[in-house]
Scaffold this motif. Structure first.
Motif, PDB file in Angstrom:
ATOM      1  N   LEU A  66       0.793  -1.404   0.106  1.00 12.87           N
ATOM      2  CA  LEU A  66       0.055   0.041   0.099  1.00 12.87           C
ATOM      3  C   LEU A  66       0.801   1.093  -0.022  1.00 12.87           C
ATOM      4  CD1 LEU A  66      -2.748  -1.150   2.512  1.00 12.87           C
ATOM      5  CD2 LEU A  66      -2.716  -1.207   0.195  1.00 12.87           C
ATOM      6  N   PHE A  67       0.582   2.278  -0.738  1.00 19.21           N
ATOM      7  CA  PHE A  67       1.386   3.456  -0.839  1.00 19.21           C
ATOM      8  C   PHE A  67       0.520   4.829  -0.423  1.00 19.21           C
ATOM      9  CE2 PHE A  67       2.019   0.820  -4.605  1.00 19.21           C
ATOM     10  CZ  PHE A  67       3.096   0.133  -4.152  1.00 19.21           C
ATOM     11  N   GLY A  68       0.923   5.231   0.818  1.00 15.47           N
ATOM     12  CA  GLY A  68       0.354   6.269   1.167  1.00 15.47           C
ATOM     13  C   GLY A  68      -0.887   6.143   2.015  1.00 15.47           C
ATOM     14  N   VAL A  69      -1.351   4.922   2.360  1.00 13.21           N
ATOM     15  CA  VAL A  69      -2.499   4.486   2.886  1.00 13.21           C
ATOM     16  C   VAL A  69      -2.289   3.276   3.989  1.00 13.21           C
ATOM     17  CG1 VAL A  69      -3.063   3.018   1.304  1.00 13.21           C
ATOM     18  CG2 VAL A  69      -4.976   3.861   2.712  1.00 13.21           C
ATOM     19  N   TYR A  70      -2.964   3.464   5.034  1.00  8.35           N
ATOM     20  CA  TYR A  70      -2.847   2.606   6.282  1.00  8.35           C
ATOM     21  C   TYR A  70      -4.406   2.094   6.526  1.00  8.35           C
ATOM     22  CZ  TYR A  70      -1.494   0.248  10.674  1.00  8.35           C
ATOM     23  OH  TYR A  70      -1.301  -0.720  11.721  1.00  8.35           O
ATOM     24  N   ILE A  71      -4.316   0.531   6.416  1.00  4.66           N
ATOM     25  CA  ILE A  71      -5.902   0.054   6.540  1.00  4.66           C
ATOM     26  C   ILE A  71      -6.076  -0.575   8.202  1.00  4.66           C
ATOM     27  CG2 ILE A  71      -7.616  -1.434   5.817  1.00  4.66           C
ATOM     28  CD1 ILE A  71      -6.270  -1.640   3.041  1.00  4.66           C
ATOM     29  N   SER A  72      -7.178  -0.118   8.881  1.00  5.54           N
ATOM     30  CA  SER A  72      -7.355  -0.624  10.069  1.00  5.54           C
ATOM     31  C   SER A  72      -8.767  -0.920  10.246  1.00  5.54           C
ATOM     32  CB  SER A  72      -6.744   0.466  11.232  1.00  5.54           C
ATOM     33  OG  SER A  72      -6.516  -0.097  12.372  1.00  5.54           O
ATOM     34  N   ALA A  73      -9.113  -1.250  11.530  1.00  7.13           N
ATOM     35  CA  ALA A  73     -10.603  -1.388  11.828  1.00  7.13           C
ATOM     36  C   ALA A  73     -10.879  -0.986  13.305  1.00  7.13           C
ATOM     37  CB  ALA A  73     -10.834  -2.815  11.716  1.00  7.13           C
ATOM     38  N   VAL A  74     -12.126  -0.774  13.628  1.00 10.58           N
ATOM     39  CA  VAL A  74     -12.426  -0.429  14.860  1.00 10.58           C
ATOM     40  C   VAL A  74     -12.567  -1.738  15.714  1.00 10.58           C
ATOM     41  CG1 VAL A  74     -14.053   1.717  14.058  1.00 10.58           C
ATOM     42  CG2 VAL A  74     -15.138  -0.498  14.317  1.00 10.58           C
ATOM     43  N   CYS A  75     -12.758  -2.799  15.192  1.00 12.81           N
ATOM     44  CA  CYS A  75     -12.989  -4.051  16.141  1.00 12.81           C
ATOM     45  C   CYS A  75     -11.770  -4.985  15.401  1.00 12.81           C
ATOM     46  CB  CYS A  75     -14.345  -4.733  16.210  1.00 12.81           C
ATOM     47  SG  CYS A  75     -14.348  -5.974  17.204  1.00 12.81           S
ATOM     48  N   ARG A  76     -10.942  -5.528  16.039  1.00  7.77           N
ATOM     49  CA  ARG A  76      -9.898  -6.288  15.592  1.00  7.77           C
ATOM     50  C   ARG A  76     -10.096  -8.069  15.753  1.00  7.77           C
ATOM     51  NH1 ARG A  76      -5.676  -2.781  14.858  1.00  7.77           N
ATOM     52  NH2 ARG A  76      -6.887  -0.594  15.372  1.00  7.77           N
ATOM     53  N   CYS A  77     -11.214  -8.359  16.039  1.00  6.44           N
ATOM     54  CA  CYS A  77     -11.638  -9.732  16.018  1.00  6.44           C
ATOM     55  C   CYS A  77     -12.666 -10.031  15.368  1.00  6.44           C
ATOM     56  CB  CYS A  77     -11.906 -10.238  17.635  1.00  6.44           C
ATOM     57  SG  CYS A  77     -10.512 -10.471  18.608  1.00  6.44           S
ATOM     58  N   ALA A  78     -13.000 -11.173  14.670  1.00 10.12           N
ATOM     59  CA  ALA A  78     -14.084 -11.202  13.868  1.00 10.12           C
ATOM     60  C   ALA A  78     -15.329 -11.681  14.739  1.00 10.12           C
ATOM     61  CB  ALA A  78     -13.861 -12.871  12.908  1.00 10.12           C
ATOM     62  N   PRO A  79     -16.490 -10.803  14.696  1.00  4.71           N
ATOM     63  CA  PRO A  79     -17.380 -11.065  15.549  1.00  4.71           C
ATOM     64  C   PRO A  79     -18.608 -11.850  15.099  1.00  4.71           C
ATOM     65  CG  PRO A  79     -17.698  -9.058  14.374  1.00  4.71           C
ATOM     66  CD  PRO A  79     -16.348  -9.663  13.954  1.00  4.71           C
TER      67      PRO A  79
END
Length: 273
Positions: free
Chosen positions: A140-153
């Protein structure tokens, strides 16, 4: 296309510090920042704050899906992924049970990942239009991907308490991603989570900060300019989540998500130093 600055991803930096030859320059500040990322990611992977999510992610990893029965599932919380010098942060809901929870990388190995990567690749933010597994060569270039919840619900629905337990991780990522001035929230839960994270960051930094009133409301294509607790303006863009439910019903198309991604690059370029 995003104006290219020196991109830095965690795996490449770790190789640099282990003595392998790569093209990314090293510095004392960079090494210190890397230590903070390593500490954060270690804490994320080891987290067991939510018993329901721990039980579910481990059950999925044990029972598996028929088409992935030969896979060794990750079955743990998921860290963020991308450029540590990012000027754009993409925030999703949570890893998919047989996507990120299987592969060990956010937005990897499911239909949501394919939709997102097609959009990011089309505007120069991703090296390829697919995300299949951790060793597929994706950058990825210039972008970072994350999430509000880190476990599969279960049923893709984390509880409010489970989200609250996870948001401090996202706060720390926002703090480390100091160059990021654009946030793309995928879905209403991610959108509301980002607003809360910005408030939490302001409290952590102990700065005078006033949220927008009335509180911004989610709708696809929305763009809000928020006061950034780190200084200046933070641009928040909203998109429907690229879930199969949304893409199969055409509520969200690759073209729609590409348009949001293109606007994020324009804003990032306008706000680059």
């Amino acid at each position: 296309m995003l104006k290219r600055s020196q991109t830095t991803s965690l795996p490449f930096l770790e190789k640099r510090l282990e003595g392998e030859v790569v093209t990314i320059p090293s510095s004392a500040a960079l090494k210190a920042n890397l230590r903070l990322w390593r500490r954060l990611n270690s804490e994320i992977v080891a987290c067991e704050k939510c018993p329901r999510l721990v039980a579910y992610r481990e059950w999925v990893a044990k029972t598996k899906k028929r088409e992935f029965r030969d896979w060794d599932y990750w079955g743990k919380p998921i860290t963020g992924f991308g450029d540590l010098n990012a000027r754009i942060i993409v925030v999703g809901l949570a890893p998919a049970a047989h996507g990120g929870n299987r592969t060990g990388r956010i937005f990897t190995g499911d239909s949501s990942a394919q939709t997102l990567m097609q959009a990011l690749h089309s505007v120069g933010l991703a090296s390829q239009p697919f995300s299949l597994h951790r060793n597929d060569g994706l950058q990825l270039f210039g972008v970072y991907i994350s999430a509000v919840c880190r476990c599969a619900p279960p049923k893709n629905k984390p509880t409010p308490d489970e989200i609250r337990n996870c948001l401090p991780f996202l706060v720390r990522e926002f703090e480390l991603l100091s160059k990021a001035k654009v946030v793309v929230a995928l879905g209403q839960i991610a959108f509301n989570g980002v607003l809360t994270v910005i408030e939490m960051l302001a409290q952590k930094l102990k700065v005078e900060w006033q949220p927008l009133r009335p509180r911004p409301k989610f709708h696809h294509g929305a763009h809000f300019e928020l006061p950034d607790p780190r200084g200046g303006i933070l641009h928040l863009l909203a998109s429907y989540h690229p879930s199969r439910q949304n893409t199969q019903t055409k509520r969200l198309t690759v073209e729609m998500l590409t348009d949001v991604s293109a606007r994020s690059t324009l804003l990032a370029n306008e706000n680059s130093s």
